[in-house]
Design a protein around this motif. Sequence first.
Motif, PDB file in Angstrom:
ATOM      1  N   HIS A   1       6.057  22.719 -14.090  1.00  0.00           N
ATOM      2  CA  HIS A   1       7.090  23.343 -13.260  1.00  0.00           C
ATOM      3  C   HIS A   1       7.164  24.845 -13.464  1.00  0.00           C
ATOM      4  O   HIS A   1       7.581  25.569 -12.583  1.00  0.00           O
ATOM      5  CB  HIS A   1       8.454  22.714 -13.543  1.00  0.00           C
ATOM      6  N   ALA A   2       6.772  25.307 -14.600  1.00  0.00           N
ATOM      7  CA  ALA A   2       6.851  26.744 -14.872  1.00  0.00           C
ATOM      8  C   ALA A   2       5.625  27.425 -14.288  1.00  0.00           C
ATOM      9  O   ALA A   2       4.494  27.009 -14.491  1.00  0.00           O
ATOM     10  CB  ALA A   2       6.926  26.994 -16.374  1.00  0.00           C
ATOM     11  N   GLY A   3       5.837  28.499 -13.550  1.00  0.00           N
ATOM     12  CA  GLY A   3       4.738  29.283 -13.008  1.00  0.00           C
ATOM     13  C   GLY A   3       4.123  28.711 -11.750  1.00  0.00           C
ATOM     14  O   GLY A   3       3.078  29.174 -11.309  1.00  0.00           O
ATOM     15  N   VAL A   4       4.718  27.731 -11.145  1.00  0.00           N
ATOM     16  CA  VAL A   4       4.187  27.162  -9.917  1.00  0.00           C
ATOM     17  C   VAL A   4       4.880  27.847  -8.756  1.00  0.00           C
ATOM     18  O   VAL A   4       6.100  27.857  -8.659  1.00  0.00           O
ATOM     19  CB  VAL A   4       4.422  25.632  -9.860  1.00  0.00           C
ATOM     20  N   SER A   5       4.075  28.429  -7.885  1.00  0.00           N
ATOM     21  CA  SER A   5       4.660  29.098  -6.726  1.00  0.00           C
ATOM     22  C   SER A   5       4.455  28.234  -5.492  1.00  0.00           C
ATOM     23  O   SER A   5       3.646  27.311  -5.479  1.00  0.00           O
ATOM     24  CB  SER A   5       4.022  30.470  -6.520  1.00  0.00           C
ATOM     25  N   VAL A   6       5.150  28.588  -4.442  1.00  0.00           N
ATOM     26  CA  VAL A   6       5.051  27.827  -3.189  1.00  0.00           C
ATOM     27  C   VAL A   6       3.656  27.985  -2.592  1.00  0.00           C
ATOM     28  O   VAL A   6       3.150  27.101  -1.923  1.00  0.00           O
ATOM     29  CB  VAL A   6       6.150  28.282  -2.202  1.00  0.00           C
ATOM     30  N   ALA A   7       3.013  29.098  -2.843  1.00  0.00           N
ATOM     31  CA  ALA A   7       1.678  29.361  -2.293  1.00  0.00           C
ATOM     32  C   ALA A   7       0.580  28.710  -3.128  1.00  0.00           C
ATOM     33  O   ALA A   7      -0.602  28.951  -2.896  1.00  0.00           O
ATOM     34  CB  ALA A   7       1.450  30.852  -2.193  1.00  0.00           C
ATOM     35  N   ASP A   8       0.924  27.944  -4.129  1.00  0.00           N
ATOM     36  CA  ASP A   8      -0.048  27.292  -4.998  1.00  0.00           C
ATOM     37  C   ASP A   8      -0.850  26.268  -4.181  1.00  0.00           C
ATOM     38  O   ASP A   8      -0.266  25.403  -3.512  1.00  0.00           O
ATOM     39  CB  ASP A   8       0.675  26.605  -6.153  1.00  0.00           C
ATOM     40  N   PRO A   9      -2.190  26.327  -4.213  1.00  0.00           N
ATOM     41  CA  PRO A   9      -2.994  25.387  -3.410  1.00  0.00           C
ATOM     42  C   PRO A   9      -2.865  23.932  -3.877  1.00  0.00           C
ATOM     43  O   PRO A   9      -3.102  23.019  -3.102  1.00  0.00           O
ATOM     44  CB  PRO A   9      -4.417  25.895  -3.572  1.00  0.00           C
ATOM     45  N   VAL A  10      -2.496  23.681  -5.113  1.00  0.00           N
ATOM     46  CA  VAL A  10      -2.331  22.309  -5.600  1.00  0.00           C
ATOM     47  C   VAL A  10      -1.178  21.631  -4.875  1.00  0.00           C
ATOM     48  O   VAL A  10      -1.238  20.481  -4.494  1.00  0.00           O
ATOM     49  CB  VAL A  10      -2.123  22.285  -7.128  1.00  0.00           C
ATOM     50  N   ILE A  11      -0.115  22.371  -4.671  1.00  0.00           N
ATOM     51  CA  ILE A  11       1.054  21.807  -3.988  1.00  0.00           C
ATOM     52  C   ILE A  11       0.753  21.618  -2.508  1.00  0.00           C
ATOM     53  O   ILE A  11       1.160  20.633  -1.906  1.00  0.00           O
ATOM     54  CB  ILE A  11       2.287  22.696  -4.205  1.00  0.00           C
TER      55      ILE A  11
ATOM     56  N   LYS B   1       0.838  -1.205   0.000  1.00  0.00           N
ATOM     57  CA  LYS B   1       0.000   0.000   0.000  1.00  0.00           C
ATOM     58  C   LYS B   1       0.869   1.250   0.000  1.00  0.00           C
ATOM     59  O   LYS B   1       0.591   2.211  -0.717  1.00  0.00           O
ATOM     60  CB  LYS B   1      -0.922   0.008   1.227  1.00  0.00           C
ATOM     61  N   PHE B   2       1.921   1.235   0.817  1.00  0.00           N
ATOM     62  CA  PHE B   2       2.823   2.384   0.870  1.00  0.00           C
ATOM     63  C   PHE B   2       3.469   2.615  -0.490  1.00  0.00           C
ATOM     64  O   PHE B   2       3.551   3.760  -0.955  1.00  0.00           O
ATOM     65  CB  PHE B   2       3.908   2.167   1.928  1.00  0.00           C
ATOM     66  N   LEU B   3       3.928   1.562  -1.126  1.00  0.00           N
ATOM     67  CA  LEU B   3       4.559   1.714  -2.433  1.00  0.00           C
ATOM     68  C   LEU B   3       3.568   2.220  -3.480  1.00  0.00           C
ATOM     69  O   LEU B   3       3.932   3.016  -4.357  1.00  0.00           O
ATOM     70  CB  LEU B   3       5.179   0.388  -2.877  1.00  0.00           C
ATOM     71  N   GLY B   4       2.324   1.777  -3.394  1.00  0.00           N
ATOM     72  CA  GLY B   4       1.307   2.260  -4.315  1.00  0.00           C
ATOM     73  C   GLY B   4       1.046   3.749  -4.141  1.00  0.00           C
ATOM     74  O   GLY B   4       0.966   4.504  -5.125  1.00  0.00           O
ATOM     75  N   ILE B   5       0.949   4.191  -2.904  1.00  0.00           N
ATOM     76  CA  ILE B   5       0.728   5.613  -2.637  1.00  0.00           C
ATOM     77  C   ILE B   5       1.953   6.422  -3.045  1.00  0.00           C
ATOM     78  O   ILE B   5       1.823   7.501  -3.636  1.00  0.00           O
ATOM     79  CB  ILE B   5       0.386   5.823  -1.149  1.00  0.00           C
ATOM     80  N   ALA B   6       3.141   5.911  -2.762  1.00  0.00           N
ATOM     81  CA  ALA B   6       4.367   6.616  -3.159  1.00  0.00           C
ATOM     82  C   ALA B   6       4.443   6.737  -4.679  1.00  0.00           C
ATOM     83  O   ALA B   6       4.868   7.771  -5.204  1.00  0.00           O
ATOM     84  CB  ALA B   6       5.594   5.882  -2.625  1.00  0.00           C
ATOM     85  N   SER B   7       4.008   5.717  -5.388  1.00  0.00           N
ATOM     86  CA  SER B   7       3.994   5.768  -6.843  1.00  0.00           C
ATOM     87  C   SER B   7       3.021   6.830  -7.345  1.00  0.00           C
ATOM     88  O   SER B   7       3.329   7.573  -8.281  1.00  0.00           O
ATOM     89  CB  SER B   7       3.615   4.397  -7.403  1.00  0.00           C
ATOM     90  N   GLN B   8       1.855   6.915  -6.716  1.00  0.00           N
ATOM     91  CA  GLN B   8       0.880   7.930  -7.094  1.00  0.00           C
ATOM     92  C   GLN B   8       1.421   9.334  -6.841  1.00  0.00           C
ATOM     93  O   GLN B   8       1.229  10.240  -7.646  1.00  0.00           O
ATOM     94  CB  GLN B   8      -0.428   7.733  -6.331  1.00  0.00           C
ATOM     95  N   VAL B   9       2.093   9.520  -5.712  1.00  0.00           N
ATOM     96  CA  VAL B   9       2.678  10.824  -5.380  1.00  0.00           C
ATOM     97  C   VAL B   9       3.756  11.178  -6.394  1.00  0.00           C
ATOM     98  O   VAL B   9       3.845  12.319  -6.857  1.00  0.00           O
ATOM     99  CB  VAL B   9       3.236  10.827  -3.938  1.00  0.00           C
ATOM    100  N   GLU B  10       4.569  10.196  -6.749  1.00  0.00           N
ATOM    101  CA  GLU B  10       5.628  10.446  -7.728  1.00  0.00           C
ATOM    102  C   GLU B  10       5.032  10.829  -9.082  1.00  0.00           C
ATOM    103  O   GLU B  10       5.501  11.771  -9.733  1.00  0.00           O
ATOM    104  CB  GLU B  10       6.504   9.204  -7.869  1.00  0.00           C
ATOM    105  N   LYS B  11       3.987  10.120  -9.515  1.00  0.00           N
ATOM    106  CA  LYS B  11       3.336  10.460 -10.782  1.00  0.00           C
ATOM    107  C   LYS B  11       2.762  11.873 -10.733  1.00  0.00           C
ATOM    108  O   LYS B  11       2.887  12.637 -11.683  1.00  0.00           O
ATOM    109  CB  LYS B  11       2.225   9.468 -11.093  1.00  0.00           C
ATOM    110  N   ALA B  12       2.132  12.217  -9.609  1.00  0.00           N
ATOM    111  CA  ALA B  12       1.547  13.543  -9.475  1.00  0.00           C
ATOM    112  C   ALA B  12       2.632  14.614  -9.495  1.00  0.00           C
ATOM    113  O   ALA B  12       2.461  15.675 -10.092  1.00  0.00           O
ATOM    114  CB  ALA B  12       0.740  13.638  -8.183  1.00  0.00           C
ATOM    115  N   ALA B  13       3.750  14.339  -8.866  1.00  0.00           N
ATOM    116  CA  ALA B  13       4.842  15.307  -8.840  1.00  0.00           C
ATOM    117  C   ALA B  13       5.459  15.469 -10.222  1.00  0.00           C
ATOM    118  O   ALA B  13       5.872  16.570 -10.599  1.00  0.00           O
ATOM    119  CB  ALA B  13       5.904  14.876  -7.836  1.00  0.00           C
ATOM    120  N   LEU B  14       5.527  14.422 -10.993  1.00  0.00           N
ATOM    121  CA  LEU B  14       6.131  14.503 -12.321  1.00  0.00           C
ATOM    122  C   LEU B  14       5.200  15.145 -13.340  1.00  0.00           C
ATOM    123  O   LEU B  14       5.668  15.705 -14.333  1.00  0.00           O
ATOM    124  CB  LEU B  14       6.530  13.106 -12.803  1.00  0.00           C
TER     125      LEU B  14
END
Length: 79
Positions: free
Chosen positions: A68-78, A51-64
Amino acid sequence: MGPALLSLAGVVLGAGGSLFGQYLVSRASTRQLEIQESAAHRAELKNVILKFLGIASQVEKAALTLPHAGVSVADPVID
């Protein structure tokens, strides 16, 4: 008196053998229970890791897939 002693010795040997047999069966069943509990624990750990590996894979896909351009630290998606 001889036959009575032989009869008594037979009873003592029979009782001793019965008690020893029960002891061996008890040890074997205890060991079998330990093995079953250990296998159940390993299966539970395996499921948690998968389960942990599945969630980590989903997080990695979402991060990739995040732009990257125009994303700020205050972005609610992040957040």
